[in-house]
Design a protein around this motif. Structure first.
Motif, PDB file in Angstrom:
ATOM      1  N   TRP A 204      -2.244  -0.280   7.896  1.00 33.52           N
ATOM      2  CA  TRP A 204      -1.682  -0.094   9.259  1.00 33.52           C
ATOM      3  C   TRP A 204      -0.570   1.342   8.717  1.00 33.52           C
ATOM      4  O   TRP A 204       0.375   1.719   8.531  1.00 33.52           O
ATOM      5  CB  TRP A 204      -0.996  -1.610   8.940  1.00 33.52           C
ATOM      6  CG  TRP A 204       0.732  -1.583   9.640  1.00 33.52           C
ATOM      7  CD1 TRP A 204       0.842  -1.585  10.139  1.00 33.52           C
ATOM      8  CD2 TRP A 204       1.782  -1.020   8.320  1.00 33.52           C
ATOM      9  NE1 TRP A 204       2.437  -1.799  10.705  1.00 33.52           N
ATOM     10  CE2 TRP A 204       2.671  -1.374   9.028  1.00 33.52           C
ATOM     11  CE3 TRP A 204       2.058  -1.207   7.066  1.00 33.52           C
ATOM     12  CZ2 TRP A 204       4.174  -1.081   8.645  1.00 33.52           C
ATOM     13  CZ3 TRP A 204       2.765  -0.972   6.779  1.00 33.52           C
ATOM     14  CH2 TRP A 204       4.079  -1.371   7.671  1.00 33.52           C
ATOM     15  N   ALA A 205      -0.552   0.895   7.100  1.00 35.39           N
ATOM     16  CA  ALA A 205       0.218   1.999   5.896  1.00 35.39           C
ATOM     17  C   ALA A 205      -0.127   3.368   6.429  1.00 35.39           C
ATOM     18  O   ALA A 205       0.881   3.773   6.299  1.00 35.39           O
ATOM     19  CB  ALA A 205       0.449   1.453   5.309  1.00 35.39           C
ATOM     20  N   ARG A 206      -1.346   3.254   6.587  1.00 35.43           N
ATOM     21  CA  ARG A 206      -2.014   4.969   6.806  1.00 35.43           C
ATOM     22  C   ARG A 206      -1.377   5.163   8.255  1.00 35.43           C
ATOM     23  O   ARG A 206      -0.547   6.165   8.045  1.00 35.43           O
ATOM     24  CB  ARG A 206      -3.492   5.300   6.693  1.00 35.43           C
ATOM     25  CG  ARG A 206      -4.408   6.729   6.753  1.00 35.43           C
ATOM     26  CD  ARG A 206      -5.058   6.434   6.991  1.00 35.43           C
ATOM     27  NE  ARG A 206      -5.311   5.388   7.963  1.00 35.43           N
ATOM     28  CZ  ARG A 206      -5.729   6.234   9.544  1.00 35.43           C
ATOM     29  NH1 ARG A 206      -5.605   6.890   9.773  1.00 35.43           N
ATOM     30  NH2 ARG A 206      -6.088   5.615  10.739  1.00 35.43           N
ATOM     31  N   VAL A 207      -1.708   4.122   8.735  1.00 32.04           N
ATOM     32  CA  VAL A 207      -1.099   4.791  10.316  1.00 32.04           C
ATOM     33  C   VAL A 207      -0.015   4.839  11.272  1.00 32.04           C
ATOM     34  O   VAL A 207       1.011   5.580  11.415  1.00 32.04           O
ATOM     35  CB  VAL A 207      -1.536   4.147  11.592  1.00 32.04           C
ATOM     36  CG1 VAL A 207      -1.276   4.027  12.444  1.00 32.04           C
ATOM     37  CG2 VAL A 207      -3.202   3.947  11.663  1.00 32.04           C
ATOM     38  N   THR A 208       1.135   3.764   9.906  1.00 26.11           N
ATOM     39  CA  THR A 208       3.106   4.356   9.869  1.00 26.11           C
ATOM     40  C   THR A 208       3.319   5.181   9.557  1.00 26.11           C
ATOM     41  O   THR A 208       4.467   4.984  10.030  1.00 26.11           O
ATOM     42  CB  THR A 208       3.370   2.962  10.340  1.00 26.11           C
ATOM     43  OG1 THR A 208       2.882   2.637   8.688  1.00 26.11           O
ATOM     44  CG2 THR A 208       2.835   1.699  11.528  1.00 26.11           C
ATOM     45  N   GLY A 209       2.567   5.504   8.963  1.00 31.89           N
ATOM     46  CA  GLY A 209       3.243   6.280   7.477  1.00 31.89           C
ATOM     47  C   GLY A 209       4.215   5.388   6.455  1.00 31.89           C
ATOM     48  O   GLY A 209       5.305   6.490   5.703  1.00 31.89           O
ATOM     49  N   GLN A 210       3.807   4.135   6.197  1.00 32.31           N
ATOM     50  CA  GLN A 210       4.983   3.438   5.774  1.00 32.31           C
ATOM     51  C   GLN A 210       4.516   3.071   4.322  1.00 32.31           C
ATOM     52  O   GLN A 210       3.296   3.230   3.792  1.00 32.31           O
ATOM     53  CB  GLN A 210       5.227   2.336   6.689  1.00 32.31           C
ATOM     54  CG  GLN A 210       5.755   2.894   7.513  1.00 32.31           C
ATOM     55  CD  GLN A 210       7.326   1.216   7.951  1.00 32.31           C
ATOM     56  OE1 GLN A 210       7.536   0.701   7.247  1.00 32.31           O
ATOM     57  NE2 GLN A 210       6.665   1.099   9.421  1.00 32.31           N
ATOM     58  N   GLY A 211       5.376   3.013   3.302  1.00 31.77           N
ATOM     59  CA  GLY A 211       4.913   3.015   1.603  1.00 31.77           C
ATOM     60  C   GLY A 211       4.506   3.836   0.679  1.00 31.77           C
ATOM     61  O   GLY A 211       4.627   3.530  -0.366  1.00 31.77           O
ATOM     62  N   GLY A 212       5.541   4.924   1.426  1.00 29.09           N
ATOM     63  CA  GLY A 212       6.040   5.580   0.070  1.00 29.09           C
ATOM     64  C   GLY A 212       6.817   5.903  -0.799  1.00 29.09           C
ATOM     65  O   GLY A 212       7.824   4.631  -0.180  1.00 29.09           O
ATOM     66  N   LYS A 213       7.845   7.135  -0.759  1.00 30.99           N
ATOM     67  CA  LYS A 213       8.379   6.695  -2.272  1.00 30.99           C
ATOM     68  C   LYS A 213       9.551   6.107  -0.980  1.00 30.99           C
ATOM     69  O   LYS A 213      10.010   7.352   0.005  1.00 30.99           O
ATOM     70  CB  LYS A 213       8.265   7.771  -2.391  1.00 30.99           C
ATOM     71  CG  LYS A 213       7.691   8.145  -3.530  1.00 30.99           C
ATOM     72  CD  LYS A 213       8.040   9.419  -5.048  1.00 30.99           C
ATOM     73  CE  LYS A 213       6.668   9.191  -5.680  1.00 30.99           C
ATOM     74  NZ  LYS A 213       6.698  10.179  -7.102  1.00 30.99           N
ATOM     75  N   LYS A 214      10.605   5.894  -1.118  1.00 30.63           N
ATOM     76  CA  LYS A 214      12.459   5.801  -0.471  1.00 30.63           C
ATOM     77  C   LYS A 214      13.163   7.159  -1.657  1.00 30.63           C
ATOM     78  O   LYS A 214      13.981   7.011  -0.529  1.00 30.63           O
ATOM     79  CB  LYS A 214      12.048   4.279  -0.610  1.00 30.63           C
ATOM     80  CG  LYS A 214      11.705   3.562   0.225  1.00 30.63           C
ATOM     81  CD  LYS A 214      12.119   2.170   0.501  1.00 30.63           C
ATOM     82  CE  LYS A 214      11.038   1.379   1.000  1.00 30.63           C
ATOM     83  NZ  LYS A 214      11.183  -0.017   0.825  1.00 30.63           N
ATOM     84  N   TRP A 215      13.111   7.307  -2.454  1.00 29.76           N
ATOM     85  CA  TRP A 215      13.871   7.983  -2.955  1.00 29.76           C
ATOM     86  C   TRP A 215      14.139   9.465  -2.832  1.00 29.76           C
ATOM     87  O   TRP A 215      13.056  10.252  -3.515  1.00 29.76           O
ATOM     88  CB  TRP A 215      13.978   7.504  -4.572  1.00 29.76           C
ATOM     89  CG  TRP A 215      14.135   6.064  -4.632  1.00 29.76           C
ATOM     90  CD1 TRP A 215      14.037   5.341  -5.435  1.00 29.76           C
ATOM     91  CD2 TRP A 215      15.161   5.818  -4.466  1.00 29.76           C
ATOM     92  NE1 TRP A 215      14.006   3.997  -4.651  1.00 29.76           N
ATOM     93  CE2 TRP A 215      14.798   4.112  -4.844  1.00 29.76           C
ATOM     94  CE3 TRP A 215      16.824   5.571  -3.687  1.00 29.76           C
ATOM     95  CZ2 TRP A 215      16.037   2.568  -4.606  1.00 29.76           C
ATOM     96  CZ3 TRP A 215      17.404   4.818  -3.430  1.00 29.76           C
ATOM     97  CH2 TRP A 215      17.359   3.132  -4.080  1.00 29.76           C
TER      98      TRP A 215
END
Length: 189
Positions: free
Chosen positions: A178-189
């Motif tokens: 899910w994180a791979r497909v949606t591109g979520q879970g990386g750096k926010k700053w």
């Protein structure tokens, strides 16, 4: 983070983590409660490539440190981090225990890789990766996940067999995918 490192975690007392490189599972970790010399511990199994390790650890934060070591050993320098969110059921104490365990696991990983974990509900990741409605009954979801996630994530079957082919492993892989497909879970700053 297409082609990058993704870590997905199913943080239950009997739980798992899966590391993806792109859409391929390169490592899996599974833990479950055990008792050693009258003390509650966690039986930990780790599979990567041709290697398999098994040991006992004392606490949930140890799992986070083990994952940091594994990611570093694999050569990961930047990761996406996703964890299944806690569910608020009838027993609030259980929800609090799950949240504390999850925090203990991800804190060392967030610190080492300077990344914020993204928390995803089970219904959300299952809708994206499995195409199931968010209100699908748990028994149906587990059956579908056990069939579709290993077909979707290359290399998962072999890793899951080594660490114990539990639905927690496929759930962790589903969270990672899910994180791979949606591109979520990386750096926010």
């Amino acid at each position: 983070m297409v082609g990058g490192w993704v870590l997905g975690i199913d943080h239950g007392a009997d739980g798992a983590a899966v590391i993806l490189r792109g859409s391929t599972a390169v490592a899996a970790m599974r833990w479950k409660p055990c008792v050693r010399n009258g003390v509650k511990r966690l039986d930990l199994r780790i599979s990567r490539g041709d290697q398999f390790d098994r040991r006992v650890v004392s606490r949930f934060s140890d799992l986070g440190f083990e994952l940091v070591a594994l990611l570093c050993e694999l050569g990961a320098d930047e990761i996406s981090l996703a964890i299944e969110d806690v569910y608020l059921g009838k027993n609030v104490a259980t929800t609090m225990t799950l949240a504390k365990r999850a925090g203990a696991i991800i804190a060392p990983i967030e610190r080492k890789f300077d990344v914020d974990a993204v928390w995803v509900s089970a219904g959300e990741w299952r809708a994206i990766t499995l195409g199931l409605p968010r209100n699908t009954k748990r028994a149906v979801v587990k059956r579908v996940s056990a069939k579709l996630i290993p077909a979707r994530v290359r290399g998962l079957r072999v890793l899951a067999e080594k660490v114990g082919n539990a639905d927690h492993v496929t759930d962790a892989a589903g969270v990672a995918d899910w994180a791979r497909v949606t591109g979520q879970g990386g750096k926010k700053w």
